[in-house]
Design a protein around this motif. Structure first.
Motif, PDB file in Angstrom:
ATOM      1  N   ARG A  48       0.617  -1.109   0.349  1.00 16.70           N
ATOM      2  CA  ARG A  48       0.123  -0.221  -0.159  1.00 16.70           C
ATOM      3  C   ARG A  48       0.815   1.318  -0.554  1.00 16.70           C
ATOM      4  O   ARG A  48       0.652   2.305  -0.373  1.00 16.70           O
ATOM      5  CB  ARG A  48      -1.161   0.608   1.180  1.00 16.70           C
ATOM      6  N   LEU A  49       1.946   1.398   1.142  1.00 13.85           N
ATOM      7  CA  LEU A  49       3.165   1.874   0.257  1.00 13.85           C
ATOM      8  C   LEU A  49       3.850   2.545  -0.279  1.00 13.85           C
ATOM      9  O   LEU A  49       4.769   3.007  -0.329  1.00 13.85           O
ATOM     10  CB  LEU A  49       3.603   2.458   2.222  1.00 13.85           C
ATOM     11  N   ASP A  50       4.109   1.289  -1.489  1.00 12.41           N
ATOM     12  CA  ASP A  50       4.607   1.378  -1.939  1.00 12.41           C
ATOM     13  C   ASP A  50       5.849   1.427  -1.822  1.00 12.41           C
ATOM     14  O   ASP A  50       7.290   2.244  -1.819  1.00 12.41           O
ATOM     15  CB  ASP A  50       4.669   2.253  -3.045  1.00 12.41           C
ATOM     16  N   ALA A  51       6.613   0.861  -0.690  1.00 11.09           N
ATOM     17  CA  ALA A  51       7.963   0.255   0.338  1.00 11.09           C
ATOM     18  C   ALA A  51       8.693  -0.039  -0.749  1.00 11.09           C
ATOM     19  O   ALA A  51       8.248  -0.854  -1.928  1.00 11.09           O
ATOM     20  CB  ALA A  51       8.077  -0.485   1.802  1.00 11.09           C
ATOM     21  N   THR A  52      10.517   0.464  -0.984  1.00 17.56           N
ATOM     22  CA  THR A  52      10.660  -0.508  -1.866  1.00 17.56           C
ATOM     23  C   THR A  52      11.912  -0.676  -0.915  1.00 17.56           C
ATOM     24  O   THR A  52      12.491  -0.498   0.366  1.00 17.56           O
ATOM     25  CB  THR A  52      11.582   0.675  -2.406  1.00 17.56           C
ATOM     26  N   PRO A  95       3.539  10.264   1.967  1.00 11.36           N
ATOM     27  CA  PRO A  95       3.899  11.700   1.925  1.00 11.36           C
ATOM     28  C   PRO A  95       2.839  12.510   2.794  1.00 11.36           C
ATOM     29  O   PRO A  95       2.615  13.326   2.941  1.00 11.36           O
ATOM     30  CB  PRO A  95       2.934  11.938   0.154  1.00 11.36           C
ATOM     31  N   SER A  96       1.404  11.538   3.445  1.00 11.37           N
ATOM     32  CA  SER A  96       0.395  12.780   4.411  1.00 11.37           C
ATOM     33  C   SER A  96       0.720  12.598   5.546  1.00 11.37           C
ATOM     34  O   SER A  96      -0.218  12.673   6.875  1.00 11.37           O
ATOM     35  CB  SER A  96      -0.898  12.028   3.813  1.00 11.37           C
ATOM     36  N   ALA A  97       1.974  11.638   6.237  1.00  9.27           N
ATOM     37  CA  ALA A  97       2.136  11.793   7.456  1.00  9.27           C
ATOM     38  C   ALA A  97       3.730  12.760   7.950  1.00  9.27           C
ATOM     39  O   ALA A  97       4.598  12.802   6.497  1.00  9.27           O
ATOM     40  CB  ALA A  97       2.608  10.591   8.383  1.00  9.27           C
ATOM     41  N   ASP A  98       4.360  12.426   9.085  1.00  8.80           N
ATOM     42  CA  ASP A  98       5.333  13.739   9.062  1.00  8.80           C
ATOM     43  C   ASP A  98       6.382  13.018   9.279  1.00  8.80           C
ATOM     44  O   ASP A  98       7.550  13.826   9.780  1.00  8.80           O
ATOM     45  CB  ASP A  98       4.979  14.007  10.780  1.00  8.80           C
ATOM     46  N   ARG A  99       6.253  11.517   8.957  1.00  7.75           N
ATOM     47  CA  ARG A  99       7.349  10.080  10.109  1.00  7.75           C
ATOM     48  C   ARG A  99       7.341   9.555   8.200  1.00  7.75           C
ATOM     49  O   ARG A  99       6.043   9.065   7.597  1.00  7.75           O
ATOM     50  CB  ARG A  99       7.128   9.670  11.176  1.00  7.75           C
ATOM     51  N   ASP A 100       8.868   8.196   8.593  1.00  8.96           N
ATOM     52  CA  ASP A 100       8.197   7.936   7.566  1.00  8.96           C
ATOM     53  C   ASP A 100       8.262   6.204   7.684  1.00  8.96           C
ATOM     54  O   ASP A 100       8.231   5.950   9.268  1.00  8.96           O
ATOM     55  CB  ASP A 100       9.571   8.418   6.495  1.00  8.96           C
ATOM     56  N   VAL A 101       7.985   5.219   6.891  1.00  6.16           N
ATOM     57  CA  VAL A 101       8.017   3.892   7.520  1.00  6.16           C
ATOM     58  C   VAL A 101       9.020   2.836   6.744  1.00  6.16           C
ATOM     59  O   VAL A 101       9.475   3.123   5.965  1.00  6.16           O
ATOM     60  CB  VAL A 101       6.669   3.742   7.179  1.00  6.16           C
TER      61      VAL A 101
END
Length: 133
Positions: A48-52, A95-101
């Motif tokens: 969903r987050l298009d994680a690489t 993009p919609s959050a202040d933190r990445d995953v």
């Protein structure tokens, strides 16, 4: 890229991106992953987050391949590919959050003598990723 103890067991797939105070999510595959709940949720989130892919831990030194078996897949032309079990580290910008995953999917069928080495390698990877500010 800076190195740290255990770095020789990490396969970095790309340069470490600039991450904004990353949240680390770990999913443990194996006997404790009831119905693959943790790994399925982590894979869904990664999709969903298009994680690489960011890194993986070399399985050769750690995994008990008598317990953890590779998977064989057949494509449309009936060609076989083998997927070996590995611990994957993926990163995603939200993009919609202040933190990445950062998502770490760990295979827990590590041979007992190697467990004491595997855990610090995994932890060092996560510490290195979280210190990218």
């Amino acid at each position: 890229m800076t190195s740290f103890p255990g770095d020789h067991d990490l396969d970095w797939h790309r340069a470490l991106p600039e991450l904004r105070e990353p949240v680390i999510i770990a999913a443990f595959e194996g006997w404790n992953d009831a119905g693959d709940a943790a790994t399925s949720a982590a894979r869904h989130l990664a999709d969903r987050l298009d994680a690489t892919p960011l890194a993986s831990i070399d399985p050769e030194r750690y995994f008990d391949f008598g317990t953890t078996r590779p998977l064989v897949h057949l494509d449309e032309d009936r060609r076989r590919t083998i997927t070996w079990p590995t611990t994957e580290v993926l990163a995603a910008r939200v993009p919609s959050a202040d933190r990445d995953v950062v998502i770490e999917m760990m295979v827990l069928f590590v041979s007992r003598p190697r467990w004491i080495i595997f855990v610090p390698v995994s932890a060092c990877c996560m510490l290195f990723v979280s210190a990218t500010e």
